[in-house]
Scaffold this active site. Structure first.
Site, PDB file in Angstrom:
ATOM      1  N   CYS A   1       0.662  -0.941   0.146  1.00 25.63           N
ATOM      2  CA  CYS A   1      -0.126  -0.388   0.130  1.00 25.63           C
ATOM      3  C   CYS A   1       1.097   1.342  -0.046  1.00 25.63           C
ATOM      4  CB  CYS A   1      -0.674  -0.084   0.778  1.00 25.63           C
ATOM      5  SG  CYS A   1      -2.132  -1.307   1.325  1.00 25.63           S
TER       6      CYS A   1
ATOM      7  N   GLY B   1      -1.255   1.078  -4.915  1.00 27.97           N
ATOM      8  CA  GLY B   1      -2.506   0.723  -4.843  1.00 27.97           C
ATOM      9  C   GLY B   1      -3.657   1.061  -5.654  1.00 27.97           C
TER      10      GLY B   1
ATOM     11  N   ASN C   1       1.435   0.220   5.745  1.00 29.40           N
ATOM     12  CA  ASN C   1       1.661  -0.457   4.724  1.00 29.40           C
ATOM     13  C   ASN C   1       2.928  -1.648   5.429  1.00 29.40           C
ATOM     14  OD1 ASN C   1       4.585  -0.267   2.079  1.00 29.40           O
ATOM     15  ND2 ASN C   1       2.737  -1.763   2.164  1.00 29.40           N
ATOM     16  N   GLY C   2       2.210  -2.543   4.693  1.00 39.21           N
ATOM     17  CA  GLY C   2       2.847  -3.950   5.382  1.00 39.21           C
ATOM     18  C   GLY C   2       1.731  -4.945   5.818  1.00 39.21           C
TER      19      GLY C   2
ATOM     20  N   TYR D   1      10.246  -4.301  -8.662  1.00 38.69           N
ATOM     21  CA  TYR D   1       9.447  -4.108  -9.104  1.00 38.69           C
ATOM     22  C   TYR D   1       8.623  -3.406  -8.631  1.00 38.69           C
ATOM     23  CZ  TYR D   1       3.792  -5.614 -10.136  1.00 38.69           C
ATOM     24  OH  TYR D   1       2.219  -5.019 -10.746  1.00 38.69           O
TER      25      TYR D   1
END
Ligand code: SF4
Length: 457
Positions: free
Chosen positions: A2, A30, A104-105, A245
């Site tokens: 995210c 996201g 995030n995670g 990526y």
């Protein structure tokens, strides 16, 4: 994966427009939902909705809100699935005051914490792992918020880059392993926290530094205060896939340029192969392009932007009919006419997950006239799922876990298939292996000893 963004203005300037712009820059992290939160008159306020930032949020409405501190989030669903109530930021007004959180995670012990809390009366509003942090804080009604937050951090494990908003204070925290990126920036009297440094460029802020693994930053009218939490010297586990990526190439993560890392991944590919004289090198846009450029430069062979991407096909693209399904990769990616005709095509992509896209890519390039197609992958084979914030399939669906490279080459119909090794990956990023997470390549997960957290509140 995210994207999170936060801003605090010590001069009282409104910041919601900055948060909106910051989320725009993080949209690649996201696309499922977007939201912002701010505090006013002792309460937390949240606006969020499904889809991209410009669909979920009304910029003209946000511009009228005079909040000097705010946080935002763009969501990619991992833990908790795609339910609307799981979109973030999450917020609550509890005994100690308002709190909002953006994460995030993935927390690896969220299920254990949730059932511990549920057995003690907690009523969860979402199925999102992030809510456990707010619940852990609310279960300490007599503890001041910062201390309650630090206590909560001592109980959670896994990957978490967090931004917390209190009544008049912004807090950033990064897990002791440093899985996901988190950076601190500044413009005039306003401090910013973001998942990636590219979000500072859009608002003209300066990148000051990374938030360190195991560090809490407390930002209020006095400035920035840094505190340490968690284990003293855990093994660092910066996510290697961010460089391959996820992250934008114009970001700098933990002091390393994503752009340079991607080109070096391509150079690594070139060092292990002999490029045919009549070859042409192309990358699968966007994340394979820089590695292809690095490969072509190192091997001194021509690079062509041989595959064109349709930018208006989102990740949520639905394939309703057989005919549309068959058009598959061509709807999203189309070869340039004439570029591959009679040539040996060296096609660089970031990874192979299920193998379907790679197979379609090879047949598309071949039908564009290539006499041979050599697939080069700018990462090691993905053989294991990720538990730290990426929605990878189980090993059963990961094609590299089911077969060897030679058979995989045959399965996707390529003339050759080359990957880089884990040590090449680490050297291209410029960090030692023991400072990177490479679990999806080698299965080296955080073990119970590193994980060990007490659930007692
Ligand atoms: S398992 Fe892979 S994707 Fe997940 S954090 Fe580790 S390197 Fe990144």
């Amino acid at each position: 994966m995210c994207g999170i963004f936060g801003a605090y203005s010590a001069s009282g300037a409104p910041v919601l427009e900055d948060v909106y712009l910051g989320l725009f820059a993080l949209q690649h992290r996201g696309q499922l939902s977007a939201g912002v939160a701010w505090t006013q008159d002792g309460s937390v306020h949240i606006k969020k909705g499904p889809g991209l930032v410009h669909d979920a949020l009304q910029q003209d409405e946000l511009e009228k809100i005079k909040a000097h501190a705010a946080i935002g989030h763009v969501r990619y669903a991992t833990a908790g699935g795609t339910r609307p109530e799981n979109s973030q930021p999450l917020g609550a007004n509890y005994a100690q005051g308002p709190v909002a959180i953006a994460h995030n995670g993935n927390l690896t012990n969220a299920v254990a914490i949730s059932s511990y809390l549920a057995n003690r009366g907690a009523i969860f509003q979402t199925t999102c792992d992030t809510e456990t942090i707010i619940q852990l804080m609310a279960h300490q009604p007599n503890t001041v918020q910062l201390e309650a937050f630090e206590n909560a951090l001592s109980r959670i494990s896994g990957a978490y880059s967090l931004i917390l908003l209190l009544e008049d204070c912004l807090i950033a925290a990064r897990d002791p392993w440093g899985f996901r990126p988190l950076v601190l920036g500044k413009k005039e009297e306003t401090y910013y926290i973001a998942s990636e440094s590219c979000a500072f460029d859009i608002i003209g802020a300066e990148l000051l530094r990374d938030v360190e693994p195991g560090e809490i930053l407390i930002i209020d009218r006095r400035g920035v205060i840094s505190r340490r939490f968690g284990k003293q010297q855990p093994r660092l586990r910066h996510c290697a896939f961010e460089y391959v990526y996820f992250a934008r190439p114009d970001s700098v993560i933990d002091g390393r340029s994503v752009y340079r890392a991607r080109k070096e991944l391509g150079a690594c590919l070139a060092r292990g192969m002999e490029c045919p004289k009549d070859c042409v090198v192309s990358g699968m846009p966007d994340s394979g392009t820089l590695a292809a450029l690095g490969l072509a430069e190192e091997a001194e062979v021509p690079f062509e932007a041989g595959v064109v991407r349709n930018r208006y096909v989102g990740r949520t693209f639905i394939q309703p009919t057989q005919r549309v399904r068959e058009a598959g990769v061509r709807i999203k990616l189309n070869p340039q006419p004439g570029i591959f005709n009679g040539k040996e095509a060296v096609i660089v992509d970031d990874s192979i997950v299920r193998g379907t896209t790679a197979g379609r890519t090879v047949s598309t390039i071949r039908s564009a006239g290539a006499k041979k197609v050599h697939m080069c992958i700018a990462s090691p084979p993905v053989r294991y799922p990720c538990y730290y914030g990426i929605d990878t399939p189980s090993s059963d669906e990961l094609i590299a876990a089911q077969t060897d490279i030679e058979s995989l080459c045959g399965d996707i119909g390529a003339d050759s298939l080359r990957y880089i090794s884990c040590s090449e990956l680490c050297s291209a990023i410029g960090l030692p292996h023991d400072q990177l997470c490479t679990a999806c390549f080698d299965g080296d997960y955080l073990d119970d000893e590193e994980n060990g957290c007490s659930l007692e509140v």
